[in-house]
Enzyme design. Structure first.
Site, mmCIF file in Angstrom:
data_model
loop_
_atom_site.group_PDB
_atom_site.id
_atom_site.type_symbol
_atom_site.label_atom_id
_atom_site.label_comp_id
_atom_site.label_asym_id
_atom_site.label_seq_id
_atom_site.Cartn_x
_atom_site.Cartn_y
_atom_site.Cartn_z
ATOM 1 C CG ASP A 124 -2.325 0.541 0.813
ATOM 2 O OD1 ASP A 124 -2.394 1.712 0.399
ATOM 3 O OD2 ASP A 124 -3.315 -0.192 0.910
ATOM 4 C CG HIS B 222 -4.323 1.996 -2.275
ATOM 5 N ND1 HIS B 222 -4.388 2.633 -1.050
ATOM 6 C CD2 HIS B 222 -5.590 1.944 -2.743
ATOM 7 C CE1 HIS B 222 -5.655 2.954 -0.794
ATOM 8 N NE2 HIS B 222 -6.400 2.552 -1.812
ATOM 9 C CD GLU C 266 -10.034 3.658 -0.771
ATOM 10 O OE1 GLU C 266 -10.906 3.895 0.078
ATOM 11 O OE2 GLU C 266 -8.860 3.332 -0.485
#
Length: 469
Positions: free
Chosen positions: A131, A206, A270
């Protein structure tokens, strides 16, 4: 007769009988075998004064039976209650997600989690390895991923609220990584307990930790980044160069070699488009690829990852944002944003895992925030997990058949160590295991009574759980 030992999850059929089996070596004296007379997902366990027998329709069901036997033995001493159990799960995927990117956990602490997962007949550990805040897995040919990407110089204290100038940091370096051999050892440790580890490499968003290690992977290689020190979503995503796609191929190829699971999770959640919209290279690539929308770049990455993994006999799992682009038909969707997403994913024919943030996110508070350790927000109790209606919209029978499992999520932005992870996981994980197994439904009061009697088993494993209210 009354239940002498509270089992969690409750098997489909449990008949306790008089008498006990006296033994000092229950595992050594347990008779075990596969049976063609049983369905593949079913096991049968019989304990009588003369001994114990476990039969199952497959090795996976045999593992479930062993884990039930282990639960009966925990705290029972040398006098084992007599019982006949016939049992099978509702879902094939009974999982827990663990984020080791935001806060690193040593292998030994993951092994403890695996032990307790097995006790509850959970069979999937979804391991979130990369991440913005940390890259945790050794990748041959890319040493800076763990030399640089695995370490952030400091970590935000408290929530990201108020002005940025008011944020406080601990000013302490945090990080760590796992060698490929360590991961192979963990995979084997899990396998012996009937658990499959499914790795996640989150892409194309990410990715700030990877880009901090190798700036040429990003959209603006001249920009020098550090590993992200705050939470939230980074705008720094993979670029569109051949170098970035080669990187994805190399990483997924090595991940496929390390983890024998038939799935690799590629994230897909995301993913901001800000950098792609600003990038002249991205616009040129879109023309080359015949794309008309910036959002289609993510679809290009999803298809590329799926193709690479297919070469190694693997299928893609991804968070439900990937539904916004064209997907390979065998993609498995992990529904997290809202329960209504189950209807969306299954109506398009995708196998789907229930992982919604309303009921299965164990980074939420469990009580009044004034009395609880810092958490991301929300409020999810053991009762919420046990009583949840996971799909607000009515699904057809065919759609129900595409729901392959249920999974709890441990996102660790606000869980700095194993003790905090365990506090947030348990006993909510016990309720999740009950729902994933498809145990006969009881009132919450009945479940809570059984759960209270079950908690000494967590004590026996040294689990530092949140006490029941």
């Amino acid at each position: 007769m009354p239940d002498p030992i509270a089992l969690v999850p409750l098997p489909q059929s449990v008949l306790w009988s008089e008498g006990v089996w006296e033994t000092s070596d229950p595992w050594g004296e347990l008779s075990v075998g596969l049976s063609e007379d049983l369905p593949r997902t079913e096991y049968s366990l019989t304990i009588s004064p003369s001994g114990a027998n476990l039969a199952a329709g497959s090795e996976a069901a045999l593992a479930d039976g062993r884990n039930t036997f282990a639960q009966i033995l925990t705290g029972a001493g040398t006098s084992i209650p007599c019982v006949t159990i016939h049992d099978h799960p509702q879902y094939a995927w009974r999982g827990m997600h663990l984020d080791v990117s935001r806060h690193f956990l040593p292998v030994g602490e993951i092994e403890t989690l695996l032990d307790v997962m097995a006790l509850h007949r959970l069979n999937i550990l979804h391991l979130h390895l990369t991440d913005d805040q940390g890259w945790r897995l050794e990748i041959r040919g890319y040493p800076r991923l763990t030399e640089v990407g695995a370490w952030r110089s400091r970590t935000l204290k408290g929530h990201m609220s108020g002005d940025e100038e008011s944020w406080e940091f601990d000013e302490t370096s945090h990080g760590g990584s796992y060698s490929q051999d360590e991961m192979r050892g963990l995979v084997e440790y899990a396998r012996r307990r009937g658990i499959m580890i499914v790795p996640e490499v989150d892409l194309p968003g990410h990715m700030q930790a990877a880009i901090a290690a190798y700036p040429e992977l990003g959209n603006f290689p001249e920009q020098r980044l550090g590993v992200r020190e705050v939470w939230g979503i980074s705008d720094h995503v993979l670029g569109v160069s051949d170098t970035a796609f080669d990187f994805v191929r190399d990483v997924l190829t090595q991940v496929a070699e390390i983890f024998p699971a038939p799935y690799v999770h590629i994230g897909g959640d995301e993913c901001p488009r800000t950098e792609w919209e600003r990038s002249s290279a991205a616009r040129a690539r879109m023309n080359e690829w015949g794309l008309t929308r910036v959002s289609e770049i993510q679809g290009r990455y999803t298809q590329f990852a799926a193709d690479v993994l297919a070469e190694h006999g693997k299928k893609v799992i991804a968070w439900d944002e990937v539904l916004e682009s064209h997907l390979p038909d065998d993609t498995v969707i992990m529904n997290w944003r809202h329960g209504n997403g189950l209807a969306t994913a299954t109506s398009r024919g995708f196998r789907t895992i229930i992982a919604n943030n309303e009921h299965t996110y164990f980074d939420h508070y469990q009580g009044d925030p004034a009395d609880e350790p810092l958490a991301i927000g929300g409020h999810t109790t053991v009762k919420d997990v046990y009583t949840a209606e996971f799909s607000p919209k009515k699904l057809t029978e065919d759609q129900e058949g595409l729901l392959i499992g249920l999974q709890g999520q441990l996102w660790t932005e606000y869980m700095p160590d194993a003790e905090h992870v365990q506090y947030m996981a348990f006993p909510r994980m016990c309720a999740l295991a009950e729902r994933a197994w498809g145990s006969p439904r009881q009132s919450y009061a009945e479940f809570e009574e059984r759960l209270r009697a079950h908690l000494p088993r967590l004590d026996a494993f040294g689990v530092r759980y949140r006490p029941l209210d």
